[in-house]
Scaffold this motif. Sequence first.
Motif, short mmCIF file in Angstrom:
data_model
loop_
_atom_site.label_atom_id
_atom_site.label_comp_id
_atom_site.label_asym_id
_atom_site.label_seq_id
_atom_site.Cartn_x
_atom_site.Cartn_y
_atom_site.Cartn_z
N ARG A 200 0.83 -1.20 0.00
CA ARG A 200 0.00 0.00 0.00
C ARG A 200 0.86 1.26 0.00
N PRO A 201 0.31 2.36 -0.49
CA PRO A 201 1.06 3.62 -0.48
C PRO A 201 1.36 4.05 0.94
N HIS A 202 2.50 4.71 1.13
CA HIS A 202 2.84 5.15 2.48
C HIS A 202 2.59 6.64 2.62
N SER A 203 2.44 7.04 3.85
CA SER A 203 2.15 8.44 4.15
C SER A 203 3.33 9.34 3.78
N ALA A 204 3.01 10.59 3.44
CA ALA A 204 4.06 11.55 3.11
C ALA A 204 4.76 12.06 4.36
N HIS A 205 4.18 11.82 5.54
CA HIS A 205 4.79 12.27 6.78
C HIS A 205 6.06 11.47 7.08
N GLY B 296 15.48 -20.93 24.41
CA GLY B 296 15.59 -21.43 23.05
C GLY B 296 14.52 -20.93 22.10
N ASN B 297 13.59 -20.12 22.59
CA ASN B 297 12.55 -19.56 21.74
C ASN B 297 12.94 -18.13 21.40
N GLY B 298 13.23 -17.88 20.16
CA GLY B 298 13.61 -16.53 19.80
C GLY B 298 13.90 -16.40 18.33
N TRP B 299 14.23 -15.19 17.91
CA TRP B 299 14.50 -14.88 16.52
C TRP B 299 15.22 -13.54 16.47
N ASN B 300 15.77 -13.22 15.31
CA ASN B 300 16.32 -11.88 15.11
C ASN B 300 16.02 -11.43 13.70
N ALA B 301 16.06 -10.13 13.51
CA ALA B 301 15.79 -9.53 12.22
C ALA B 301 16.80 -8.43 11.96
N THR B 302 17.23 -8.29 10.71
CA THR B 302 18.16 -7.24 10.34
C THR B 302 17.62 -6.48 9.14
N PHE B 303 17.86 -5.17 9.13
CA PHE B 303 17.42 -4.29 8.06
C PHE B 303 18.63 -3.47 7.60
N THR B 304 18.92 -3.47 6.33
CA THR B 304 20.01 -2.63 5.86
C THR B 304 19.63 -1.17 6.09
N ALA B 305 20.64 -0.32 6.19
CA ALA B 305 20.40 1.10 6.49
C ALA B 305 19.54 1.77 5.43
N SER B 306 19.54 1.22 4.20
CA SER B 306 18.78 1.82 3.11
C SER B 306 17.32 1.39 3.08
N THR B 307 16.92 0.52 4.01
CA THR B 307 15.52 0.10 4.06
C THR B 307 14.62 1.30 4.31
N PRO B 308 13.58 1.51 3.50
CA PRO B 308 12.70 2.67 3.70
C PRO B 308 12.17 2.73 5.12
N MET B 309 12.21 3.92 5.71
CA MET B 309 11.86 4.08 7.11
C MET B 309 10.40 3.73 7.41
N HIS B 310 9.50 3.94 6.44
CA HIS B 310 8.11 3.62 6.72
C HIS B 310 7.92 2.12 6.88
N LEU B 311 8.78 1.32 6.26
CA LEU B 311 8.71 -0.13 6.42
C LEU B 311 9.25 -0.56 7.79
N VAL B 312 10.34 0.07 8.22
CA VAL B 312 10.88 -0.23 9.54
C VAL B 312 9.88 0.18 10.62
N GLN B 313 9.21 1.29 10.42
CA GLN B 313 8.19 1.73 11.38
C GLN B 313 7.01 0.76 11.40
N ALA B 314 6.60 0.27 10.23
CA ALA B 314 5.49 -0.69 10.19
C ALA B 314 5.86 -1.96 10.96
N PHE B 315 7.11 -2.38 10.83
CA PHE B 315 7.59 -3.53 11.58
C PHE B 315 7.57 -3.26 13.08
N SER B 316 8.08 -2.10 13.49
CA SER B 316 8.14 -1.79 14.93
C SER B 316 6.75 -1.69 15.53
N ALA B 317 5.78 -1.20 14.75
CA ALA B 317 4.40 -1.11 15.25
C ALA B 317 3.82 -2.50 15.47
N ALA B 318 4.08 -3.43 14.54
CA ALA B 318 3.59 -4.80 14.70
C ALA B 318 4.30 -5.50 15.85
#
Length: 266
Positions: A111-116, A170-192
């Motif tokens: 979906r389109p992301h906000s201009a903010h 033993g229950n866990g996971w990790n995730a990595t995002f390159t610095a160029s990952t669009p910030m609105h996607l990183v924010q969507a992840f953090s909200a979830a």
Amino acid sequence: MKRKQWQGWGPGEQAEQHYLVEPRALAGGGDLRHVSEFLRACGWQDKSKRNGPLVFDSPDRTIRIGYDPYVLPGGWTIRSKATAHQGEWAVTLGRQTPVEIVAGLTDALTRPHSAHAPDVWAPLKEQRWSTARDAGHFTAQSPDGTAWMQFREDHSGHAMWWSAADDQQGNGWNATFTASTPMHLVQAFSAALASPEPVMRPRGRVPHSTKIRTTSVSVLPSQLSAWQQARVQAARAATWARNWTANRPRTTARPRATASHTRARR
């Protein structure tokens, strides 16, 4: 453990036991269809091979989402090609990352992301995650200490986003995002990630952990199907609306009559 029972059951169906699990970060991977069926409904192309890894390409073929459980450590990979407005970027998420958290990111891709300007930390602070800064790292930690979100930068200036969850059993996971990952996607992840809403898992699929809380619920198969279909139908409706708006013909406004027009002859 709490126990609830759903009302309004129909005849001929047998209720099944499920569990609402919180915190969601430790609920385990979950049903991959929560992600894949939504992507399919949004027009993403299913490139998966039979009995092979899950692979979806975006409609413009610039982004690929994959899930591969057959390699170590296995899990999700999301990669984007460079475009005229954005450099290439990549995200990896461990195989035990709950699909509801993965979907926070993958849904946002459809979906389109906000201009903010997005604020990655805002959803975490709203849920009272603690924050700290140390040696170029900025970290947010969940109130129960089981999940983290971090922006880190090494001495050479290489930066990345990192997230993880762990219960020391033993229950866990990790995730990595390159610095160029669009910030609105990183924010969507953090909200979830920060959402206080529990997630549902069937009996036998709840991780053994002293850090999770469960509520037993009896659910009909038709109810589960209806909830899944509602998510898919919402994706289809939103995709149709966006496509219709983008493709509808433009109309030219008629010239407005003015007082200077010549009056009709008598």
